[in-house]
Design a protein around this motif. Structure first.
Motif, PDB file in Angstrom:
ATOM      1  N   GLN A 188       0.806  -1.223   0.000  1.00 42.10           N
ATOM      2  CA  GLN A 188       0.000   0.000   0.000  1.00 42.10           C
ATOM      3  C   GLN A 188       0.837   1.270   0.000  1.00 42.10           C
ATOM      4  O   GLN A 188       0.348   2.335  -0.346  1.00 42.10           O
ATOM      5  N   ARG A 189       2.110   1.160   0.377  1.00 41.73           N
ATOM      6  CA  ARG A 189       2.968   2.343   0.424  1.00 41.73           C
ATOM      7  C   ARG A 189       3.332   2.833  -0.978  1.00 41.73           C
ATOM      8  O   ARG A 189       3.866   3.925  -1.135  1.00 41.73           O
ATOM      9  N   HIS A 190       3.021   2.016  -1.982  1.00 43.54           N
ATOM     10  CA  HIS A 190       3.332   2.406  -3.356  1.00 43.54           C
ATOM     11  C   HIS A 190       2.129   2.226  -4.283  1.00 43.54           C
ATOM     12  O   HIS A 190       2.293   2.170  -5.497  1.00 43.54           O
ATOM     13  N   LEU A 191       0.939   2.142  -3.702  1.00 45.09           N
ATOM     14  CA  LEU A 191      -0.255   1.914  -4.511  1.00 45.09           C
ATOM     15  C   LEU A 191      -0.502   3.049  -5.491  1.00 45.09           C
ATOM     16  O   LEU A 191      -0.987   2.829  -6.607  1.00 45.09           O
ATOM     17  N   TYR A 192      -0.161   4.273  -5.099  1.00 41.24           N
ATOM     18  CA  TYR A 192      -0.452   5.444  -5.932  1.00 41.24           C
ATOM     19  C   TYR A 192       0.809   5.993  -6.606  1.00 41.24           C
ATOM     20  O   TYR A 192       0.909   7.178  -6.876  1.00 41.24           O
ATOM     21  N   PHE A 193       1.753   5.107  -6.878  1.00 41.60           N
ATOM     22  CA  PHE A 193       2.994   5.514  -7.546  1.00 41.60           C
ATOM     23  C   PHE A 193       2.946   5.082  -9.011  1.00 41.60           C
ATOM     24  O   PHE A 193       2.971   3.892  -9.321  1.00 41.60           O
ATOM     25  N   GLY A 194       2.865   6.070  -9.900  1.00 41.83           N
ATOM     26  CA  GLY A 194       2.930   5.774 -11.331  1.00 41.83           C
ATOM     27  C   GLY A 194       1.606   5.370 -11.932  1.00 41.83           C
ATOM     28  O   GLY A 194       1.555   4.449 -12.758  1.00 41.83           O
ATOM     29  N   LEU A 199      -6.885   5.684 -13.551  1.00 42.28           N
ATOM     30  CA  LEU A 199      -6.770   4.964 -12.290  1.00 42.28           C
ATOM     31  C   LEU A 199      -6.751   5.924 -11.103  1.00 42.28           C
ATOM     32  O   LEU A 199      -7.332   5.625 -10.050  1.00 42.28           O
ATOM     33  N   MET A 200      -6.107   7.073 -11.244  1.00 44.94           N
ATOM     34  CA  MET A 200      -6.119   8.039 -10.145  1.00 44.94           C
ATOM     35  C   MET A 200      -7.528   8.551  -9.897  1.00 44.94           C
ATOM     36  O   MET A 200      -7.913   8.830  -8.746  1.00 44.94           O
ATOM     37  N   ALA A 201      -8.321   8.648 -10.945  1.00 42.13           N
ATOM     38  CA  ALA A 201      -9.700   9.137 -10.795  1.00 42.13           C
ATOM     39  C   ALA A 201     -10.575   8.151 -10.039  1.00 42.13           C
ATOM     40  O   ALA A 201     -11.644   8.533  -9.545  1.00 42.13           O
ATOM     41  N   GLN A 227      -5.868  -1.735  -8.443  1.00 40.01           N
ATOM     42  CA  GLN A 227      -5.123  -2.975  -8.636  1.00 40.01           C
ATOM     43  C   GLN A 227      -5.614  -3.723  -9.872  1.00 40.01           C
ATOM     44  O   GLN A 227      -4.806  -4.239 -10.651  1.00 40.01           O
ATOM     45  N   ASN A 228      -6.921  -3.767 -10.087  1.00 39.01           N
ATOM     46  CA  ASN A 228      -7.454  -4.472 -11.254  1.00 39.01           C
ATOM     47  C   ASN A 228      -7.012  -3.821 -12.553  1.00 39.01           C
ATOM     48  O   ASN A 228      -6.760  -4.495 -13.554  1.00 39.01           O
TER      49      ASN A 228
END
Length: 241
Positions: free
Chosen positions: A146-152, A157-159, A231-232
């Motif tokens: 989870q510490r890198h779930l929003y990396f890249g 996907l960010m939306a 993740q999907n």
């Protein structure tokens, strides 16, 4: 010197002196924000291979190590984050931006849902980074880091996490269009391929059985949508590659 001779109240020859003073304080125990940033980037250069991806990842992790989220919402600057080690999403975004600027990596600021995060250009491709939401040591979701779930992430996907962002990236003037997952953390470290392989094996079993239609349960169906949806999307990218 300011002496307005046309001012009838100034009949005594009164002069006003305006000055600007700059002060520099040298204290090794309390380095300036600029010094903290430059030292971090120098250390980053020594501990990575110097690629934009490795430097962006190292600086991401370094920022998370410096900060605790300020739930009182008193501190929101890069300065407060780097000296008090507390800050809101503004602190996370601004600190990371300062670090990336010092490292020569293009970046931008994005807002949505009362939140702010970074766009980062790695090897000519924009992607999204949300350091505030990555700042956790929890591991509630199996082998998902989870510490890198929003990396890249891509814009889409960010939306999933920040719904207002859909309106952002659909504007013709949007400058940080992110459509590529090649610099996603899980794609780069091979974890996305591991997840995809599990699904591929199950799909192949149904195909071998010559089933005309079938469905497969997602491994993460118990996860919150802001987790499972991202993740999907990463798994789908890996399966299509």
């Amino acid at each position: 010197m300011d002496n307005d001779r046309y001012d009838p109240q100034n009949d005594k020859g009164i002069y006003y002196l305006r000055t600007t003073a700059e002060m520099t304080v040298n204290d090794a125990a309390r380095p300036s924000v600029t010094q903290i940033v430059n030292d971090a980037v120098a250390q980053c250069g020594q501990e990575t291979d110097g690629s934009e991806y490795d430097m962006a990842l190292w600086l991401h992790d370094w920022t998370l190590d410096q900060l605790e989220y300020d739930h009182s919402l008193n501190w929101c600057s890069a300065e407060s984050g780097l000296t008090r080690h507390q800050g809101t999403c503004e602190s996370y975004q601004r600190i990371y931006s300062k670090l990336l600027d010092a490292a020569g990596i293009a970046n931008g600021r994005i807002t949505g849902n009362g939140h702010t995060w970074n766009a980062v250009k790695i090897d000519g491709k924009w992607c999204q980074m949300d350091l505030t939401w990555d700042d956790t040591n929890d591991n509630w979701y199996g082998d998902l880091d989870q510490r890198h779930l929003y990396f890249g992430l891509t814009d889409e996907l960010m939306a999933i996490a920040h719904s207002d962002h859909t309106a952002n990236y659909q504007k013709g003037s949007y400058a940080y269009r992110s459509t590529d997952l090649s610099n996603n953390y899980f794609v780069r470290n091979g974890k996305a391929d591991e997840w995809a392989e599990k699904y591929a094996d199950r799909i192949q079993e149904h195909l071998n059985a010559k089933e005309e239609s079938f469905s497969i349960d997602a491994d993460n169906q118990s996860f919150p949508p802001s987790i499972s949806g991202i993740q999907n999307g990463i798994v789908a990218h890996a399966m299509n590659c």
